[in-house]
Each structure stands twice: as C-alpha cells, then as structure tokens.
Design a protein around this motif. Structure first.
Motif, PDB file in Angstrom:
ATOM      1  N   MET A  38      40.569  37.702  39.431  1.00 37.16           N
ATOM      2  CA  MET A  38      40.726  38.367  40.895  1.00 37.16           C
ATOM      3  C   MET A  38      41.946  37.973  41.445  1.00 37.16           C
ATOM      4  O   MET A  38      41.764  37.962  42.715  1.00 37.16           O
ATOM      5  CB  MET A  38      39.248  38.388  41.360  1.00 37.16           C
ATOM      6  CG  MET A  38      39.400  39.301  42.426  1.00 37.16           C
ATOM      7  SD  MET A  38      37.752  39.157  43.409  1.00 37.16           S
ATOM      8  CE  MET A  38      38.128  39.880  44.981  1.00 37.16           C
ATOM      9  N   PRO A  39      42.972  38.062  40.812  1.00 38.56           N
ATOM     10  CA  PRO A  39      44.136  37.368  41.520  1.00 38.56           C
ATOM     11  C   PRO A  39      44.847  38.537  42.356  1.00 38.56           C
ATOM     12  O   PRO A  39      45.874  38.895  41.657  1.00 38.56           O
ATOM     13  CB  PRO A  39      45.016  36.577  40.483  1.00 38.56           C
ATOM     14  CG  PRO A  39      44.550  36.922  39.217  1.00 38.56           C
ATOM     15  CD  PRO A  39      43.195  37.475  39.422  1.00 38.56           C
ATOM     16  N   ASP A  40      44.115  39.131  43.373  1.00 40.29           N
ATOM     17  CA  ASP A  40      44.783  40.358  43.896  1.00 40.29           C
ATOM     18  C   ASP A  40      44.920  39.962  45.440  1.00 40.29           C
ATOM     19  O   ASP A  40      44.925  38.751  45.485  1.00 40.29           O
ATOM     20  CB  ASP A  40      43.974  41.548  43.970  1.00 40.29           C
ATOM     21  CG  ASP A  40      42.498  41.537  44.459  1.00 40.29           C
ATOM     22  OD1 ASP A  40      42.411  40.624  45.357  1.00 40.29           O
ATOM     23  OD2 ASP A  40      41.623  42.326  44.204  1.00 40.29           O
ATOM     24  N   ASP A  41      45.138  40.607  46.442  1.00 37.29           N
ATOM     25  CA  ASP A  41      45.574  40.272  47.583  1.00 37.29           C
ATOM     26  C   ASP A  41      44.612  40.575  48.423  1.00 37.29           C
ATOM     27  O   ASP A  41      44.480  40.196  49.961  1.00 37.29           O
ATOM     28  CB  ASP A  41      46.761  41.307  48.380  1.00 37.29           C
ATOM     29  CG  ASP A  41      46.370  42.735  48.384  1.00 37.29           C
ATOM     30  OD1 ASP A  41      45.081  43.152  47.812  1.00 37.29           O
ATOM     31  OD2 ASP A  41      46.752  43.211  49.194  1.00 37.29           O
ATOM     32  N   LEU A  42      43.444  40.600  47.891  1.00 36.82           N
ATOM     33  CA  LEU A  42      41.890  40.648  48.887  1.00 36.82           C
ATOM     34  C   LEU A  42      41.889  39.179  49.700  1.00 36.82           C
ATOM     35  O   LEU A  42      41.484  39.320  51.028  1.00 36.82           O
ATOM     36  CB  LEU A  42      40.706  40.831  47.966  1.00 36.82           C
ATOM     37  CG  LEU A  42      39.453  40.768  48.591  1.00 36.82           C
ATOM     38  CD1 LEU A  42      39.429  42.043  49.676  1.00 36.82           C
ATOM     39  CD2 LEU A  42      38.334  41.167  47.700  1.00 36.82           C
ATOM     40  N   TYR A  43      42.191  38.269  49.003  1.00 36.20           N
ATOM     41  CA  TYR A  43      42.213  36.930  49.797  1.00 36.20           C
ATOM     42  C   TYR A  43      42.829  37.127  51.019  1.00 36.20           C
ATOM     43  O   TYR A  43      42.406  36.381  51.928  1.00 36.20           O
ATOM     44  CB  TYR A  43      42.750  35.689  48.791  1.00 36.20           C
ATOM     45  CG  TYR A  43      42.917  34.465  49.574  1.00 36.20           C
ATOM     46  CD1 TYR A  43      41.642  33.579  49.692  1.00 36.20           C
ATOM     47  CD2 TYR A  43      43.958  34.132  50.143  1.00 36.20           C
ATOM     48  CE1 TYR A  43      41.754  32.417  50.414  1.00 36.20           C
ATOM     49  CE2 TYR A  43      44.061  32.948  50.630  1.00 36.20           C
ATOM     50  CZ  TYR A  43      42.892  31.987  50.956  1.00 36.20           C
ATOM     51  OH  TYR A  43      43.304  30.739  51.658  1.00 36.20           O
TER      52      TYR A  43
END
Length: 151
Positions: free
Chosen positions: A1-6
């Motif tokens: 899940m390396p998206d920009d949600l973090y």
C-alpha cells in the motif's frame, strides 16, 4: 500500500495498516502492507515518547529558572504550578529505557538559553541534578527551583 494515504490522512493510514497487521497475525496473507513505513513508524514511537519527556523536563526547568531569576515576579506562582504539572507529566511518560536518551545537562542548557533570551540575570551554567533524581517523584517544584537557583 505504498500510496500517499500516509501523507494525506495518517489516521486512515494507521487504521488500515493495523487491520492488515491483524490479518497477518491471524495467519492471513496480505500483499498491500506498507512495510517500510510501518517499520519506521514503530521505531519512531519510542523516540517520540522520549522526546516528549525531554520537552516536559525542559519546560519545567525553564519555569524553575524563571523563578530562580525572578523570585518576586507576578507569574512565579503560575510558573511553580506549571513545574508540578510538567514534572508529573514527565514522570508518567518516562520509562527506564529512555534514560539513555535523556541528556539532563543538554536539557538544562537548552532551558537556560531559552530563559537567557528573556534578558534575565545571571543563571548557573550547569546543574548538579544527578541523573537518578531527574525523574524521581520526590523532585517537586521547590527542589527543582533550589537546584537551578544562582548561588
């Protein structure tokens, strides 16, 4: 899940990651766990707690130095009360493994620099506060002020 949600919503990211970790712990397979960031976040939790204790101790020292330098100031009572609150907070958050990361002479120096920026009278350059006493519950406002007062 390396998206920009973090970066967009840390709470949503952490909730999603926790759910994925629970599935892994239960023996499930998960392909979209953001391992690199989860590992970094887990590592930073302890550092953040140690930093919080550092800040609480520094603020307690700032107030104690204020009183030591200006004992008759109208804010002295407020400062004294704040010292108690800050020391209790530091003691409650402190854990023994943090001791190696808390540099009392550095905390004192930072507090002293902050107070000296207020154009106060001379303050001691160092403190004789032993490491064992820095988070002893018996170290209250009066004891801290006495330790930091000019001699």
């Amino acid at each position: 899940m390396p998206d920009d949600l973090y970066h967009r919503d840390i709470l949503a990211w952490s909730t999603a990651q926790a759910e994925r970790l629970r599935r892994v712990a239960a023996g499930g397979r998960v392909n979209d766990l953001d391992w690199a960031t989860v590992i970094e976040e887990v590592g930073s939790v302890g550092r953040g707690e140690a930093q919080a204790v550092d800040v609480l101790l520094r603020q307690a020292m700032v107030h104690a130095l204020n009183i030591a330098a200006w004992p008759g100031h109208s804010a002295a009572r407020k400062w004294r009360n704040a010292i108690t609150v800050l020391l209790v907070g530091a003691t409650r958050r402190f854990s023994p493994s943090m001791a190696q990361y808390l540099d009392v002479p550095d905390i004192h120096a930072a507090a002293r620099r902050q107070v000296l920026d207020l154009d106060m009278r001379a303050l001691p350059e160092a403190t004789d506060l032993p490491p064992a006493e820095r988070l002893d519950e018996s170290l209250g406002a009066e004891a801290l002020i006495a330790r930091l007062a000019p001699r």
